[in-house]
Design a protein around this motif. Structure first.
Motif, PDB file in Angstrom:
ATOM      1  N   LYS A 164     -26.143   3.190  83.784  1.00  0.00           N
ATOM      2  CA  LYS A 164     -25.256   2.678  82.745  1.00  0.00           C
ATOM      3  C   LYS A 164     -25.653   3.208  81.370  1.00  0.00           C
ATOM      4  N   THR A 165     -26.951   3.335  81.111  1.00  0.00           N
ATOM      5  CA  THR A 165     -27.438   3.802  79.811  1.00  0.00           C
ATOM      6  C   THR A 165     -27.221   5.291  79.620  1.00  0.00           C
ATOM      7  N   LEU A 166     -27.546   6.085  80.635  1.00  0.00           N
ATOM      8  CA  LEU A 166     -27.515   7.544  80.497  1.00  0.00           C
ATOM      9  C   LEU A 166     -26.135   8.150  80.730  1.00  0.00           C
ATOM     10  N   PHE A 167     -25.337   7.529  81.581  1.00  0.00           N
ATOM     11  CA  PHE A 167     -24.115   8.192  82.026  1.00  0.00           C
ATOM     12  C   PHE A 167     -22.828   7.413  81.737  1.00  0.00           C
ATOM     13  N   ARG A 168     -22.898   6.151  81.403  1.00  0.00           N
ATOM     14  CA  ARG A 168     -21.711   5.336  81.182  1.00  0.00           C
ATOM     15  C   ARG A 168     -20.676   5.545  82.299  1.00  0.00           C
ATOM     16  N   PRO A 169     -21.027   5.195  83.523  1.00  0.00           N
ATOM     17  CA  PRO A 169     -20.149   5.504  84.662  1.00  0.00           C
ATOM     18  C   PRO A 169     -18.850   4.717  84.642  1.00  0.00           C
ATOM     19  N   GLN A 170     -17.818   5.354  85.171  1.00  0.00           N
ATOM     20  CA  GLN A 170     -16.558   4.689  85.476  1.00  0.00           C
ATOM     21  C   GLN A 170     -16.486   4.575  86.995  1.00  0.00           C
ATOM     22  N   PHE A 171     -16.470   3.356  87.493  1.00  0.00           N
ATOM     23  CA  PHE A 171     -16.563   3.113  88.933  1.00  0.00           C
ATOM     24  C   PHE A 171     -15.225   2.611  89.448  1.00  0.00           C
ATOM     25  N   GLN A 172     -14.705   3.275  90.471  1.00  0.00           N
ATOM     26  CA  GLN A 172     -13.443   2.883  91.081  1.00  0.00           C
ATOM     27  C   GLN A 172     -13.681   2.553  92.550  1.00  0.00           C
ATOM     28  N   LEU A 173     -13.405   1.317  92.928  1.00  0.00           N
ATOM     29  CA  LEU A 173     -13.557   0.886  94.312  1.00  0.00           C
ATOM     30  C   LEU A 173     -12.232   1.085  95.041  1.00  0.00           C
ATOM     31  N   HIS A 174     -12.254   1.822  96.154  1.00  0.00           N
ATOM     32  CA  HIS A 174     -11.028   2.109  96.905  1.00  0.00           C
ATOM     33  C   HIS A 174     -10.777   1.082  98.003  1.00  0.00           C
ATOM     34  N   TRP A 175     -11.802   0.773  98.773  1.00  0.00           N
ATOM     35  CA  TRP A 175     -11.635  -0.248  99.805  1.00  0.00           C
ATOM     36  C   TRP A 175     -12.979  -0.810 100.236  1.00  0.00           C
ATOM     37  N   VAL A 176     -12.906  -1.993 100.883  1.00  0.00           N
ATOM     38  CA  VAL A 176     -14.080  -2.669 101.450  1.00  0.00           C
ATOM     39  C   VAL A 176     -13.676  -3.164 102.826  1.00  0.00           C
ATOM     40  N   LYS A 177     -14.488  -2.881 103.850  1.00  0.00           N
ATOM     41  CA  LYS A 177     -14.130  -3.347 105.188  1.00  0.00           C
ATOM     42  C   LYS A 177     -15.378  -3.561 106.042  1.00  0.00           C
ATOM     43  N   PRO A 178     -15.343  -4.504 106.985  1.00  0.00           N
ATOM     44  CA  PRO A 178     -16.455  -4.683 107.918  1.00  0.00           C
ATOM     45  C   PRO A 178     -16.521  -3.503 108.873  1.00  0.00           C
ATOM     46  N   THR A 179     -17.728  -3.000 109.138  1.00  0.00           N
ATOM     47  CA  THR A 179     -17.888  -1.880 110.064  1.00  0.00           C
ATOM     48  C   THR A 179     -18.970  -2.146 111.096  1.00  0.00           C
ATOM     49  N   GLY A 180     -19.466  -3.368 111.161  1.00  0.00           N
ATOM     50  CA  GLY A 180     -20.489  -3.728 112.129  1.00  0.00           C
ATOM     51  C   GLY A 180     -20.742  -5.218 112.083  1.00  0.00           C
ATOM     52  N   THR A 181     -21.582  -5.701 113.013  1.00  0.00           N
ATOM     53  CA  THR A 181     -21.866  -7.130 113.091  1.00  0.00           C
ATOM     54  C   THR A 181     -22.439  -7.660 111.788  1.00  0.00           C
ATOM     55  N   ASN A 182     -23.371  -6.940 111.209  1.00  0.00           N
ATOM     56  CA  ASN A 182     -23.999  -7.344 109.952  1.00  0.00           C
ATOM     57  C   ASN A 182     -23.867  -6.218 108.918  1.00  0.00           C
ATOM     58  N   GLU A 183     -22.663  -5.650 108.816  1.00  0.00           N
ATOM     59  CA  GLU A 183     -22.489  -4.451 108.004  1.00  0.00           C
ATOM     60  C   GLU A 183     -21.098  -4.419 107.385  1.00  0.00           C
ATOM     61  N   ILE A 184     -21.058  -4.052 106.105  1.00  0.00           N
ATOM     62  CA  ILE A 184     -19.804  -3.835 105.386  1.00  0.00           C
ATOM     63  C   ILE A 184     -19.885  -2.465 104.726  1.00  0.00           C
ATOM     64  N   THR A 185     -18.788  -1.709 104.781  1.00  0.00           N
ATOM     65  CA  THR A 185     -18.755  -0.374 104.182  1.00  0.00           C
ATOM     66  C   THR A 185     -17.715  -0.339 103.070  1.00  0.00           C
ATOM     67  N   THR A 186     -18.050   0.321 101.987  1.00  0.00           N
ATOM     68  CA  THR A 186     -17.126   0.492 100.863  1.00  0.00           C
ATOM     69  C   THR A 186     -16.888   1.976 100.617  1.00  0.00           C
ATOM     70  N   ARG A 187     -15.726   2.300 100.057  1.00  0.00           N
ATOM     71  CA  ARG A 187     -15.457   3.677  99.588  1.00  0.00           C
ATOM     72  C   ARG A 187     -15.152   3.620  98.113  1.00  0.00           C
ATOM     73  N   TRP A 188     -15.666   4.602  97.364  1.00  0.00           N
ATOM     74  CA  TRP A 188     -15.628   4.542  95.906  1.00  0.00           C
ATOM     75  C   TRP A 188     -15.586   5.932  95.294  1.00  0.00           C
ATOM     76  N   THR A 189     -15.252   5.950  93.998  1.00  0.00           N
ATOM     77  CA  THR A 189     -15.358   7.136  93.146  1.00  0.00           C
ATOM     78  C   THR A 189     -16.132   6.736  91.901  1.00  0.00           C
ATOM     79  N   MET A 190     -17.062   7.581  91.490  1.00  0.00           N
ATOM     80  CA  MET A 190     -17.821   7.313  90.266  1.00  0.00           C
ATOM     81  C   MET A 190     -17.802   8.562  89.389  1.00  0.00           C
ATOM     82  N   VAL A 191     -17.310   8.413  88.161  1.00  0.00           N
ATOM     83  CA  VAL A 191     -17.250   9.504  87.189  1.00  0.00           C
ATOM     84  C   VAL A 191     -18.198   9.168  86.047  1.00  0.00           C
TER      85      VAL A 191
END
Length: 397
Positions: free
Chosen positions: A128-155
């Motif tokens: 956050k200090t060095l790059f001032r990121p812009q974070f875009q979350l595309h989706w969130v979904k369960p992918t396992g018994t104890n697991e969640i996967t997200t897809r994102w873009t960070m600029v």
């Protein structure tokens, strides 16, 4: 039309259910797993083989009891909803809710690792200090018994360098959940732009360094887009609608017709209105042979077709581009016809190899006046080659 199956290609370096190495619980009743008592020798003589087999079976049964996972104490859909709401605040003033993470949360990306919550939060603060990121979350979904996967873009923009280079990363994050407390205990990032995502990845470090180079385009208004995926050799972008003034061209690398469309924005229109210049200049082919070409100038984004003056020439028209999905390859250098066609073939080959099905045609975008012929200007030209397809890609991403 795209047929990407990216959501089914998420690598997993280790089980995301958090492991705790503990002694067997005192509550486990091992009596029923004990070997049968030895019978008197006169009833049956127990051989060494019998005793070994019995003890081996008992050992396996006890091991299975010890390794049985504890019952989950969380609601998966609640955690999915939580991440959808919380992750967009990753780099803003609100920040993420740190109470949702285990104190010994493990974080890994190709060039960074931390093994506790304080390190995890330090990494977020540093970015956050060095790059001032812009974070875009595309989706969130369960992918396992104890697991969640997200897809994102960070600029990100690296503010410490004078030219403030823009770094783009897209990928997935696999979030492991501790079944005992329902908190996130691991977070592993996978970048789309590299193959070797395990820490420490020299390929990942090189990917960062390459993005620090100077790549400047004119400081003029351009069509808005979002990067959905940044692969090693192309980007997938989703463009917003925009308006162009266009006329017929001769070839992708040519400048025929440029003076006509430029004349429109310089005042050769029904109201003699001068319209601000934008970037890039497009040449577009809509057929397989890349022979049916038009040349286009993008008009300011705040303009509407009905409010724009009419062109003075019948061969010049206004058209609204509805936007959509395009694969893009950046390049620099003199855009001769041979080079442009080779770029189109390379780009098309790369996206087909990744399971995508592009439409016919392509666009060449140039960030310099295509009518200029001075060698030192054309050699330093910046542009990109784009291949379009339908928006169904987003459903497959």
């Amino acid at each position: 039309m795209a047929t990407s199956n990216l959501s089914h290609q998420i690598p997993r370096p280790f089980p995301t259910a958090c492991l705790s190495f503990r002694a067997p619980s005192a509550a486990v009743n091992t009596r029923r797993h004990s070997p049968p008592p030895l019978q008197p020798w006169k009833c049956r003589k127990l051989t060494l083989k019998d005793e070994t087999n019995n003890r081996f079976k008992w050992s396996i049964q006890l091991s299975l009891v010890e390794q049985s996972p504890p019952k989950s104490s969380f609601d998966m859909q609640e955690l999915v909803a939580f991440l959808n709401d919380d992750l967009p605040h990753l780099f803003d003033d609100q920040g993420i809710d740190k109470t949702a993470y285990d104190e010994r949360v493990i974080f890994r990306d190709p060039i960074t690792k931390h093994d506790n919550l304080s390190g995890y939060l330090f990494n977020i603060a540093l970015l956050k200090t060095l790059f001032r990121p812009q974070f875009q979350l595309h989706w969130v979904k369960p992918t396992g018994t104890n697991e969640i996967t997200t897809r994102w873009t960070m600029v990100m923009k690296f503010a410490l360098l004078p030219w403030k280079p823009e770094l783009v990363f897209t990928g997935t994050s696999v979030m492991g959940i501790n079944p005992e407390n329902g908190k996130f205990c691991s977070h592993v990032d996978f970048w789309d732009s590299i193959e070797k995502n395990d820490y420490f990845s020299f390929e990942g470090l090189l990917d960062v360094i390459k993005q620090l180079r100077i790549y400047k385009t004119p400081d003029l208004e351009s069509p808005k887009y979002q990067i959905l995926k940044r692969a090693a050799n192309y980007e997938v972008r989703q463009y917003n609608p925009f308006i162009v003034v266009e006329t017929n061209g001769d070839k992708l690398s040519g400048s025929t017709g440029f003076n006509d469309v430029a004349g429109y924005i310089f005042g050769k229109n029904s109201t003699a209105e001068k319209i601000p210049m934008t970037t890039p200049v497009f040449t577009q082919a809509v057929d397989a042979d890349l022979s049916k070409v038009s040349i286009q100038i993008v008009l300011p984004l705040d303009k509407e077709t009905k409010s724009l003056p009419n062109p003075n020439q019948e061969t010049v028209t206004l058209r609204k581009v509805e936007g959509g999905i395009a694969a893009v390859m950046k390049f620099s250098g003199k855009p001769t016809e041979d080079i442009v066609r080779e770029k189109e073939k390379t780009l098309r080959s790369n996206i087909i190899k990744d399971g995508l099905k592009p439409q016919l045609g392509c666009l060449l975008a140039r960030y310099n006046d295509p009518g200029r012929t001075w060698k030192f200007i054309m050699t330093d030209a910046k542009g990109y080659m784009a291949v379009p397809w339908t928006s169904e890609y987003t459903a497959k991403l």
